[in-house]
Motif scaffolding. Structure first.
Motif, short mmCIF file in Angstrom:
data_model
loop_
_atom_site.label_atom_id
_atom_site.label_comp_id
_atom_site.label_asym_id
_atom_site.label_seq_id
_atom_site.Cartn_x
_atom_site.Cartn_y
_atom_site.Cartn_z
N GLU A 5 15.10 -51.49 24.49
CA GLU A 5 16.12 -50.59 25.04
C GLU A 5 15.56 -49.24 25.45
N GLY A 6 14.31 -48.95 25.11
CA GLY A 6 13.73 -47.68 25.48
C GLY A 6 12.72 -47.20 24.46
N ILE A 7 12.33 -45.95 24.60
CA ILE A 7 11.38 -45.31 23.69
C ILE A 7 12.17 -44.43 22.74
N THR A 8 12.10 -44.73 21.45
CA THR A 8 12.84 -43.96 20.46
C THR A 8 11.94 -42.87 19.89
N LEU A 9 12.46 -41.65 19.90
CA LEU A 9 11.73 -40.50 19.40
C LEU A 9 12.41 -39.99 18.14
N GLN A 10 11.65 -39.92 17.06
CA GLN A 10 12.17 -39.35 15.81
C GLN A 10 11.91 -37.85 15.84
N LEU A 11 12.93 -37.06 15.53
CA LEU A 11 12.82 -35.61 15.56
C LEU A 11 12.72 -35.06 14.15
N ALA A 12 12.13 -33.87 14.04
CA ALA A 12 11.98 -33.26 12.73
C ALA A 12 13.33 -32.96 12.09
N SER A 13 14.33 -32.72 12.88
CA SER A 13 15.69 -32.52 12.37
C SER A 13 16.66 -33.19 13.33
N GLY A 14 17.75 -33.71 12.79
CA GLY A 14 18.75 -34.34 13.64
C GLY A 14 18.45 -35.80 13.90
N PRO A 15 19.37 -36.48 14.56
CA PRO A 15 19.23 -37.91 14.83
C PRO A 15 18.15 -38.18 15.88
N PRO A 16 17.64 -39.41 15.93
CA PRO A 16 16.62 -39.74 16.93
C PRO A 16 17.19 -39.74 18.34
N LEU A 17 16.27 -39.66 19.29
CA LEU A 17 16.63 -39.65 20.70
C LEU A 17 15.96 -40.85 21.37
N ARG A 18 16.74 -41.61 22.13
CA ARG A 18 16.17 -42.76 22.86
C ARG A 18 16.10 -42.42 24.34
N ALA A 19 14.92 -42.62 24.92
CA ALA A 19 14.68 -42.29 26.32
C ALA A 19 14.21 -43.52 27.08
N ALA A 20 14.61 -43.60 28.33
CA ALA A 20 14.12 -44.69 29.18
C ALA A 20 12.65 -44.49 29.52
N ALA A 21 12.21 -43.24 29.58
CA ALA A 21 10.82 -42.93 29.90
C ALA A 21 10.45 -41.63 29.20
N VAL A 22 9.15 -41.48 28.91
CA VAL A 22 8.67 -40.32 28.16
C VAL A 22 7.39 -39.80 28.79
N ALA A 23 7.29 -38.47 28.88
CA ALA A 23 6.04 -37.82 29.26
C ALA A 23 5.54 -37.04 28.05
N VAL A 24 4.32 -37.33 27.61
CA VAL A 24 3.72 -36.65 26.46
C VAL A 24 2.86 -35.51 27.00
N CYS A 25 3.33 -34.29 26.79
CA CYS A 25 2.68 -33.08 27.33
C CYS A 25 2.46 -32.08 26.20
N THR A 26 1.83 -32.53 25.13
CA THR A 26 1.75 -31.71 23.91
C THR A 26 0.77 -30.56 23.99
N GLY A 27 -0.10 -30.54 24.99
CA GLY A 27 -0.96 -29.39 25.17
C GLY A 27 -2.13 -29.34 24.19
N ASN A 28 -2.69 -28.13 24.05
CA ASN A 28 -3.92 -27.94 23.29
C ASN A 28 -3.64 -27.63 21.82
N ALA A 29 -4.64 -27.90 21.00
CA ALA A 29 -4.60 -27.54 19.58
C ALA A 29 -5.91 -26.84 19.23
N LEU A 30 -5.84 -25.88 18.33
CA LEU A 30 -7.03 -25.13 17.93
C LEU A 30 -7.86 -25.95 16.95
N ARG A 31 -9.16 -25.97 17.16
CA ARG A 31 -10.06 -26.66 16.25
C ARG A 31 -10.12 -25.89 14.92
N PRO A 32 -10.05 -26.59 13.79
CA PRO A 32 -10.13 -25.90 12.49
C PRO A 32 -11.49 -25.22 12.33
N LEU A 33 -11.50 -24.15 11.55
CA LEU A 33 -12.75 -23.44 11.29
C LEU A 33 -13.67 -24.33 10.45
N PRO A 34 -14.86 -24.62 10.92
CA PRO A 34 -15.75 -25.58 10.23
C PRO A 34 -16.54 -24.91 9.11
#
Length: 461
Positions: free
Chosen positions: A141-170
């Protein structure tokens, strides 16, 4: 922006509200049919404040002149038009503004403005939700997304655009440092609040380091600044000059070693004619992805082990005024460059003692008031501390990209699962495609990927 009340189902969900997410949303809105329901899911509002453009420091400049920063492939002067329309730089005419390195804060405002215009002109409906996506599941029926709060969201299509993350200090011991003694480079206000007389160590010598030095200088910092990195290479500046005239296409058939030798030869030849080496690098800019994909797997590994930092300083250059500030601080004896690998960070009274090893494995120490993590972008998705990416990899809906970098996707950006199956309802946009494309961080790549993803996903729904 129009909104629909707490939707449980939508047509297109865009995960991430930074540059890649907004460009994807704008493309979808422009091509939408009546009734399309679009949701942007971004926990850090306002929109457009991804890592690159969240800064409000006017000293943090774009690394590309304004005339080359359009967000849309078919409108190459769009960002320049926006700056002129908004009256942001009344002292510059069009030609001068096109060549100017403007503060990055203008780019976030530009993207939000274009999004508002797209919403007003589109028959689609858009909702922006300040939610973090923690899990994804694909079903009939689609792509189900679980959210940190609230009920899940079901989408017919999804674009994952999460961007950059900082590398931990080694470094060992970082997690035990007192509050305020270890600061991420992207925490601009925390950097500016460092005491003016405090000695500081910046781990990493790339673009984030340059931002930190600019912020410290603007805040009146007078202490010593120590920059520690494995290669001790500062970012290099842009340069004005004639275009290089060589044909870059033969590079695609060469090995990595042959390419390096050829580029050095072209740079030497250009110098004899008064052409800066920057023009030689600019000649291969449109071929960035093709150059990566035409390398053998072995040469890609060699590049990642031995050449990546040298590529970075020549490819990802900084504005001339920023580079001049770095050189001036070094000449004044306030900016010190150390070549070494960080090993540990320990609080010693009012100081942080950093222990590092130089190229010959000899230890040395730096005693500073605080340390700034400017190690750059994390490329391994499993190390990004992003619950969604960790769940996707753990459940097998996704797998790491080539060399363990980013998320694997097809040539069109469709998600590839752990078993090799392609999920055409999910498109990856931006830095997560770095393993397959390498060049996937800058606006020219983001705008092309966003336009392609928006058209493909909107067509599906």
């Amino acid at each position: 922006m129009t909104a629909f009340d707490q939707p449980q189902v939508c047509d297109l969900a865009i995960i991430g509200g930074g540059a890649s997410g907004l460009l994807t949303a704008i493309g979808a809105l422009h091509g939408a049919r009546d009734g399309l329901r679009l949701v942007i899911l971004e926990p850090r509002l306002p929109l457009g404040h991804g890592i690159a453009y969240a800064t409000r420091d006017p000293g943090h400049l774009l690394n590309v002149p304004a005339g080359k920063m359009s967000g849309f492939p078919d409108r190459p002067d769009d960002f320049l038009d926006y700056l002129l329309e908004s009256g942001a730089f009344p002292d510059s005419d069009r030609e001068a503004l096109a060549a100017r390195f403007v503060p990055r804060l203008h780019y976030a405002a530009y993207l939000r403005h274009r999004l508002q215009q797209a919403v007003a002109a589109s028959p689609a409906r858009l909702e922006v939700r300040g939610e973090r996506v923690t899990a994804m599941a694909a079903g009939e029926e689609g792509i189900t997304l679980q959210l940190a709060s609230g009920p899940p969201l079901r989408a017919a299509a999804v674009a994952v655009c999460t961007g950059n993350a900082l590398r931990p200090l080694p470094a060992r011991g970082v997690s035990s440092l007192p509050a305020g003694r270890c600061i991420d480079a992207w925490e601009v206000e925390a950097v500016r609040e460092i005491p003016a007389d405090a000695d500081v160590a910046i781990v990493g010598s790339g673009l984030s380091m340059a931002d930190c030095v600019v912020s410290l200088a603007a805040a009146g910092h007078r202490g010593q600044v120590h920059v520690l990195s494995r290669h001790a290479l500062l970012p290099l500046p842009h340069a004005a000059g004639p275009a290089a005239g060589y044909d870059p296409q033969p590079l695609l058939a060469m090995t990595l070693r042959q390419r390096v030798r050829t580029l050095r030869r072209h740079a030497a030849e250009a110098a004899r004619h008064g052409i800066p080496w920057q023009s030689v690098m600019d000649r291969i800019r449109p071929l960035g992805q093709a150059l990566w994909q035409s390398l053998s797997v072995q040469d890609q590994r060699r590049f990642l082990r031995h050449a990546v930092r040298y590529w970075d300083v020549h490819r990802h250059r900084i504005a001339v005024p920023v580079h001049a500030s770095l050189l001036a601080m070094r000449a004044q004896g306030r900016l010190h460059l150390h070549r070494g690998r960080l090993d540990s960070a320990v609080a010693e009274g009012a100081c942080v003692r950093l222990t590092a090893f130089d190229a010959r494995r000899r230890p040395f120490q730096l005693d500073v008031r605080c340390v700034i993590n400017a190690t750059g972008v994390e490329m391994r998705a499993q190390a990004m501390r992003n619950p969604l990416l960790q769940q996707m990899l753990g459940s097998g809906i996704a797998r790491p990209g080539p060399h363990g970098i980013g998320i694997d996707s097809t040539a069109d950006g469709e998600l590839v699962a752990a078993d090799g199956r392609v999920e055409p309802r999910v498109r990856i946009v931006g830095s997560l495609r770095i393993g397959g494309l390498w060049e996937s961080l800058a606006i020219p790549e983001l705008r092309g990927q966003a336009a392609q993803a928006a058209a493909a996903l909107a067509a599906r729904v």
